[in-house]
Scaffold this active site. Sequence first.
Site, PDB file in Angstrom:
ATOM      1  N   PRO A   1     -15.412  -4.998   2.075  1.00 48.65           N
ATOM      2  CA  PRO A   1     -16.680  -5.277   2.756  1.00 48.65           C
ATOM      3  C   PRO A   1     -17.862  -4.492   2.209  1.00 48.65           C
ATOM      4  O   PRO A   1     -19.017  -4.871   2.453  1.00 48.65           O
ATOM      5  CB  PRO A   1     -16.395  -4.892   4.216  1.00 48.65           C
ATOM      6  CG  PRO A   1     -15.276  -3.894   4.140  1.00 48.65           C
ATOM      7  CD  PRO A   1     -14.427  -4.363   2.991  1.00 48.65           C
TER       8      PRO A   1
ATOM      9  N   TYR B   1       0.856  -1.184   0.000  1.00 49.41           N
ATOM     10  CA  TYR B   1       0.000   0.000   0.000  1.00 49.41           C
ATOM     11  C   TYR B   1       0.896   1.240   0.000  1.00 49.41           C
ATOM     12  O   TYR B   1       1.373   1.688   1.017  1.00 49.41           O
ATOM     13  CB  TYR B   1      -0.916   0.031   1.225  1.00 49.41           C
ATOM     14  CG  TYR B   1      -1.884  -1.119   1.317  1.00 49.41           C
ATOM     15  CD1 TYR B   1      -2.158  -1.936   0.230  1.00 49.41           C
ATOM     16  CD2 TYR B   1      -2.556  -1.388   2.515  1.00 49.41           C
ATOM     17  CE1 TYR B   1      -3.062  -2.983   0.326  1.00 49.41           C
ATOM     18  CE2 TYR B   1      -3.452  -2.427   2.613  1.00 49.41           C
ATOM     19  CZ  TYR B   1      -3.702  -3.228   1.524  1.00 49.41           C
ATOM     20  OH  TYR B   1      -4.598  -4.271   1.630  1.00 49.41           O
TER      21      TYR B   1
ATOM     22  N   THR C   1     -20.069  -3.935  -2.897  1.00 53.34           N
ATOM     23  CA  THR C   1     -21.303  -4.174  -3.657  1.00 53.34           C
ATOM     24  C   THR C   1     -22.494  -3.349  -3.159  1.00 53.34           C
ATOM     25  O   THR C   1     -23.619  -3.568  -3.611  1.00 53.34           O
ATOM     26  CB  THR C   1     -21.687  -5.668  -3.595  1.00 53.34           C
ATOM     27  OG1 THR C   1     -21.859  -6.065  -2.224  1.00 53.34           O
ATOM     28  CG2 THR C   1     -20.618  -6.527  -4.243  1.00 53.34           C
TER      29      THR C   1
END
Length: 288
Positions: A211, A66, A214
């Site tokens: 998480p 990251y 969607t």
Amino acid sequence: MASNTTSGSDTFDIGGELTVNRLGFGAMRITGEDIIGRPDDEDAAKDVLRHAVDLGVDFVDTADSYGPGVSERLIGEALGDPDDVVVASKAGLLRNREGDWLPHGDPDFLKNQVLCSLDRLGTDTIDLYQYHRPDPNTDFEASVHAFAEMKDAGQISHVGLSNVTVEQLETSTEIVDVATVQNRYNVGHRDDEDVLRACEDHGVGFIPWGPMYTVDEAGVAEVLGEVADRRDATRRQVALAWLLEHSDVTLPIPGTSSVEHLESNVAAAELSLTDEDMAALNGIDLQE
């Protein structure tokens, strides 16, 4: 499953000994665009990290890729080496300027990366170090053995896996104690339900990355919205609350670079869902 749940007091013992609140913080978004380079405002990124801890978050997840290296460094500078916060990192992915994520599981590379992670995080021992993604060009067992050797050397306390199958989890448990598995999973994407259930069987923590990937998708957003309206909450909060209720071993790590979004995410741990809510969410038509 209980009729109602309030998950704010729910904890999980990572590796049987590191007790954390089950709603953590994912530190991927505190870097620059496309998870490359520094954020526009490093001080603001550090404020988000400190505020998360102030709100009771005691599990922070990052990775050497990251930035690369940026997220780990910011955590080290903002939090130091706190006794009351479990910091997890990962190794096994390379980055390039195009933003690609390239698996690299060579044992020597992994052993070099843990030295970098230790330095950036400012610690002598990383609480949880995870194999970020199996490398098709490297023997999987050889990569896992590298993590076992890091543990034996005292560089890491616990070993985790990411993006693995049930078979790979089973193989790894024969080499080293596996504390966590981190796979893509959310209310609208449950392809790895079998991995989650295997984690339950082994007493392994399951960290669902993405998480809320969607929450805006057709078919998912509508059901989340209906439950959110009934509970005076947001769709994102409902998605997080569902993860907490769905299994006792889930450790969601929503990430953000915004204090406002952080506070909203953390509040999801106090959201109660009824059997009716859970039935509606469990019944979402999952897209193939």
